[in-house]
Design a protein around this motif. Structure first.
Motif, short mmCIF file in Angstrom:
data_model
loop_
_atom_site.label_atom_id
_atom_site.label_comp_id
_atom_site.label_asym_id
_atom_site.label_seq_id
_atom_site.Cartn_x
_atom_site.Cartn_y
_atom_site.Cartn_z
N MET B 80 0.83 -1.19 0.00
CA MET B 80 0.00 0.00 0.00
C MET B 80 0.87 1.25 0.00
SD MET B 80 -3.48 0.47 1.60
CE MET B 80 -3.93 1.10 3.13
N VAL B 81 0.41 2.26 -0.73
CA VAL B 81 0.99 3.60 -0.61
C VAL B 81 -0.01 4.37 0.24
CG1 VAL B 81 1.71 5.69 -1.80
CG2 VAL B 81 2.12 3.45 -2.83
N PHE B 82 0.40 4.70 1.46
CA PHE B 82 -0.54 5.25 2.42
C PHE B 82 -0.84 6.72 2.14
CE2 PHE B 82 1.06 1.52 4.40
CZ PHE B 82 0.04 1.06 5.20
N GLN B 83 -2.00 7.14 2.64
CA GLN B 83 -2.43 8.51 2.42
C GLN B 83 -1.39 9.50 2.95
OE1 GLN B 83 -6.32 9.30 3.95
NE2 GLN B 83 -6.54 11.11 2.69
N HIS B 84 -0.90 9.24 4.16
CA HIS B 84 0.14 10.12 4.71
C HIS B 84 1.51 9.46 4.59
CE1 HIS B 84 -2.99 12.78 5.87
NE2 HIS B 84 -3.61 11.80 6.47
N LEU B 85 1.62 8.57 3.60
CA LEU B 85 2.87 7.92 3.18
C LEU B 85 3.47 6.95 4.19
CD1 LEU B 85 4.58 10.86 1.30
CD2 LEU B 85 2.98 9.17 0.44
N ALA B 86 3.46 7.33 5.49
CA ALA B 86 3.99 6.44 6.53
C ALA B 86 5.39 5.95 6.21
CB ALA B 86 3.04 5.25 6.77
N LEU B 87 6.24 6.87 5.77
CA LEU B 87 7.65 6.51 5.55
C LEU B 87 8.34 6.42 6.91
CD1 LEU B 87 8.37 8.89 2.56
CD2 LEU B 87 8.09 6.42 2.46
N PHE B 88 9.34 5.54 7.00
CA PHE B 88 10.02 5.37 8.29
C PHE B 88 11.00 6.51 8.53
CE2 PHE B 88 9.21 0.94 6.73
CZ PHE B 88 8.11 0.74 7.53
N PRO B 89 10.74 7.35 9.54
CA PRO B 89 11.58 8.55 9.71
C PRO B 89 13.00 8.24 10.16
CG PRO B 89 10.00 8.35 11.51
CD PRO B 89 9.67 7.27 10.52
N HIS B 90 13.22 7.04 10.72
CA HIS B 90 14.55 6.73 11.24
C HIS B 90 15.42 6.06 10.19
CE1 HIS B 90 12.06 3.23 11.70
NE2 HIS B 90 13.07 2.46 12.01
N LEU B 91 14.88 5.85 8.99
CA LEU B 91 15.66 5.18 7.95
C LEU B 91 15.90 6.12 6.77
CD1 LEU B 91 13.78 1.73 7.85
CD2 LEU B 91 15.81 2.34 9.16
N SER B 92 16.97 5.87 6.04
CA SER B 92 17.28 6.67 4.86
C SER B 92 16.35 6.26 3.72
CB SER B 92 18.73 6.45 4.46
OG SER B 92 18.87 5.14 3.95
N VAL B 93 16.46 7.00 2.62
CA VAL B 93 15.67 6.69 1.44
C VAL B 93 15.87 5.24 1.02
CG1 VAL B 93 15.46 7.18 -1.03
CG2 VAL B 93 15.62 9.07 0.59
N GLU B 94 17.14 4.85 0.91
CA GLU B 94 17.45 3.50 0.46
C GLU B 94 16.92 2.46 1.45
OE1 GLU B 94 21.58 2.58 0.35
OE2 GLU B 94 21.37 1.37 -1.48
N GLU B 95 17.11 2.73 2.76
CA GLU B 95 16.66 1.77 3.77
C GLU B 95 15.14 1.64 3.78
OE1 GLU B 95 20.20 2.26 7.08
OE2 GLU B 95 18.60 3.73 6.98
N ASN B 96 14.45 2.76 3.51
CA ASN B 96 13.00 2.70 3.40
C ASN B 96 12.59 1.77 2.26
OD1 ASN B 96 10.79 4.40 4.86
ND2 ASN B 96 12.67 5.61 5.00
#
Lengths: 294, 352
Positions: B80-96
């Motif tokens: 899922m691509v969440f409405q508020h994205l829910a990206l992991f703030p403690h990880l880098s772009v690559e780690e996400n």
């Protein structure tokens, strides 16, 4: 008349700002800097019979190293304190997790209920454990009745184990608050995202929840570790010889030995070691992140 | 044609509220499928039911023919691509992006390769080490899309991911979504309340209103041939007119409006005529229906204007007109003619 009034008013405001600043400053000065400085000063003085001679010497620090009982006791204190910290986190983290993630209603009353132990006297808690762990205590009679032991176990009370259990009881509720705060603040949709990407609940916890609540955990560690390293009341009451801690040593130098300079140097060494450990821990996590979690 | 996702009679109740009401849809492999509806219509709940975050109260979800009953989100081939994205703030772009591969315990080498491949697809190569907070809104969207696609799910679920972006960026990301979908060929299920978005992106659109699927069809079908009153009213800007049908025309408040209808004489009918299908002018000849009216309201929108034109005491219709020249922009109080051909009006069979 009007000018005078304004002038008076302005002075009053300036005074208030100044006094507001100086209040917190003097608080720090009076209750933190001055006592520490006094201990630091004493640690370089000399003891002769019952009088303290203000003469510079580093003999006290040399004695810390020379006496073979000092360092092992200090290490024992660190180990007991670490065990208390880990045990308290083991109890408090699940409680905080449950409150933050599972409980929907009555969060505040439940949090307040956790403060129950604070409303009991510290000494009362220690004596309660004496009753529970004693030779004729509740735990022993339970073990006897369940026929798990032949005769009462005498290792329960007057042991490091008793000190650890009692201190965990006293300190673990303190931990729920910083842990709850960091868990509550966490965006719950991150867990959904993790699960959606194939993480099992355990993986989601280890890879998302734990790293994000890490700063809160560090605060929690400091909350417990710092005060318990210097603990001396609990070990004196339930510790026995094996549970005798560094804090008892300092207390004895001050009290029975009346050797304030040596006691001061021991206290200062402890302060310095704990402070360095705290700074290292804060640096590892990032001080601003820790401040955020408060 | 292979069916990737199938919902069979899915109903979801929260306490006594029916969020999703007996929804049955079939989504084909490789399709860009949109769930379009006003906020609170149950489209997000439907999506969360497919992802496994909600269990249906009744009915079943099938993915690639497999029943998903009792299958937790982390075992479903959906991302899922969440409405508020829910990206992991403690990880880098690559780690996400690598997260889904790491929890599947793939080899380090492969994780790195696949993460970089998908970062390239979303055009974020070179930003691998950045923190999420250092990215712009559009870049964060791309990370979310790459993170969801990297494990190569059967279905990608998108929950209004473009909502928080400004208009320009939103148009850009729409183009990007189309391109990415073409490139990877994954089935996309897209939830939105924005009709333009749904119509321009999708192969098929399901219009959902108060928990029910009202119509499923190509963008052209749902817009031009709305199946009922609710769809016609929800889609676009429309005028609903109703009256008694008599001999090829409807009598409405003293006007005789000519319509093509198979309705039997003497029955009450409603028809819809979209604002952009009506012509407006100082003079007007040609359309089957021409009426004289007075402009009562003007909404100037740059490329076009929307006029409220009063035709009779009780009838005010909305007319949209492209602003070709300054002379063709009317003002409140202007006397104008409006008109439309009879085949432009849609008969809405059901009278509400």
């Amino acid at each position: 008349m009007r000018d005078k009034f304004l002038q008076f008013f302005r002075r009053k405001v300036q005074l208030r700002i100044f006094s507001g600043l100086s209040f917190s400053l003097s608080w720090f000065l009076l209750f933190l800097i001055v006592p520490t400085a006094v201990i630091f000063l004493y640690s370089f003085w000399r003891q002769e019979y019952i009088s303290i001679i203000p003469q510079f010497t580093i003999d006290n620090y040399a004695q810390f190293l020379a006496n073979p009982i000092h360092i092992p006791l200090f290490l024992r204190s660190l180990v007991i304190s670490a065990a208390v910290t880990m045990g308290s986190i083991g109890l408090a983290y699940p409680a905080a997790y449950f409150l933050a993630f599972r409980v929907r209603k009555y969060k505040i009353p439940l949090l307040l209920a956790l403060m129950g132990p604070f409303w009991t006297s510290y000494l009362l808690i220690v004596y309660a454990w004496k009753i529970i762990l004693g030779y004729d205590g509740i735990l022993n009679s339970l073990l006897l009745n369940l026929r798990l032991v032949e005769q009462p176990a005498d290792l329960l009370l007057y042991s490091p184990f008793a000190v650890i259990i009692t201190l965990i009881h006293i300190w673990s509720p303190w931990l729920v608050f910083p842990l709850y705060a960091s868990l509550e603040k966490m965006d719950k949709s991150l867990l959904e995202a993790a699960m959606d990407l194939g993480a099992t609940p355990t993986q989601a916890f280890l890879r998302v929840t734990l790293p994000l609540t890490w700063p809160g955990l560090v605060v929690a560690v400091l909350f417990v570790f710092i005060p318990t390293v210097g603990e001396f009341v609990t070990p004196a009451l339930v510790g026995g010889p094996q549970g005798y801690m560094y804090g008892n040593l300092i207390e004895n130098y001050f009290h029975l030995g009346f050797n304030w300079p040596l006691g001061s140097s021991l206290a200062f060494i402890m302060l310095a070691v704990v402070m360095v450990m705290t700074l290292l821990l804060l640096r590892a996590v990032g001080p601003d992140k820790v401040m955020e979690s408060l | 044609m292979v069916i990737d996702v199938e919902l069979r009679g899915v109903t979801k109740r929260f306490a006594d509220i029916v969020a999703v009401d007996n929804v049955s849809i079939q989504i084909l492999k490789g399709e860009f499928f949109s769930l379009l509806g006003p906020s609170g219509c149950g489209k997000t709940t439907t999506l969360r039911t497919i992802a496994g975050f909600e269990d249906p109260s009744e009915g079943e979800v099938f993915i690639s023919g497999q029943s998903m009953a009792g299958v937790p989100p982390f075992k479903r081939p959906t991302n899922m691509v969440f409405q508020h994205l829910a990206l992991f703030p403690h990880l880098s772009v690559e780690e996400n992006v690598a997260f889904g591969l790491k929890v599947k315990r793939l080899a380090k080498q492969e994780i790195r390769q696949r993460a970089s491949k998908f970062l390239e697809i979303v055009r974020l190569s070179g930003l691998e080490k950045r923190k999420i907070s250092q990215l712009s809104g559009g870049q964060q969207q791309r990370v979310a899309i790459a993170r969801a696609l990297v494990t190569e799910p059967t279905v990608l679920l998108l929950d209004e991911p473009l909502g928080p972006l400004d208009l320009r960026l939103r148009l850009e990301m729409q183009e990007e979504l189309k391109r990415i979908q073409r490139e990877v060929g994954t089935t996309f299920v897209y939830v939105t309340h924005d009709q333009t978005e749904a119509l321009s992106l999708s192969n098929r659109v399901a219009v959902m209103i108060s928990g029910r699927i009202e119509q499923v069809g190509t963008p052209l079908e749902v817009y031009e041939k709305p199946r009922n009153h609710s769809v016609a009213e929800f889609m676009g800007e429309t005028n609903m007119l109703g009256g008694r049908y008599l001999d090829g025309a409807v009598e409405i408040d003293g006007l005789s409006v000519r319509v093509t209808s198979q309705a039997s004489k003497g029955t009450d009918i409603i028809f819809s005529i979209r604002s952009e299908k009506i012509s407006i002018g100082k003079t007007l000849s040609g359309p089957d229906n021409v009426f004289k009216g007075t402009v009562r309201g003007v909404t100037y929108r740059g490329s076009d204007s929307v006029y409220d034109v009063q035709l009779s005491e009780r009838i005010i219709i909305k007319v949209r007109s492209t602003n070709l020249a300054l002379e063709s922009i009317y003002r409140v109080g202007d006397e104008v003619f409006v008109g439309w051909d009879i085949d432009k009006a849609l008969l809405i069979s059901s009278l509400r």
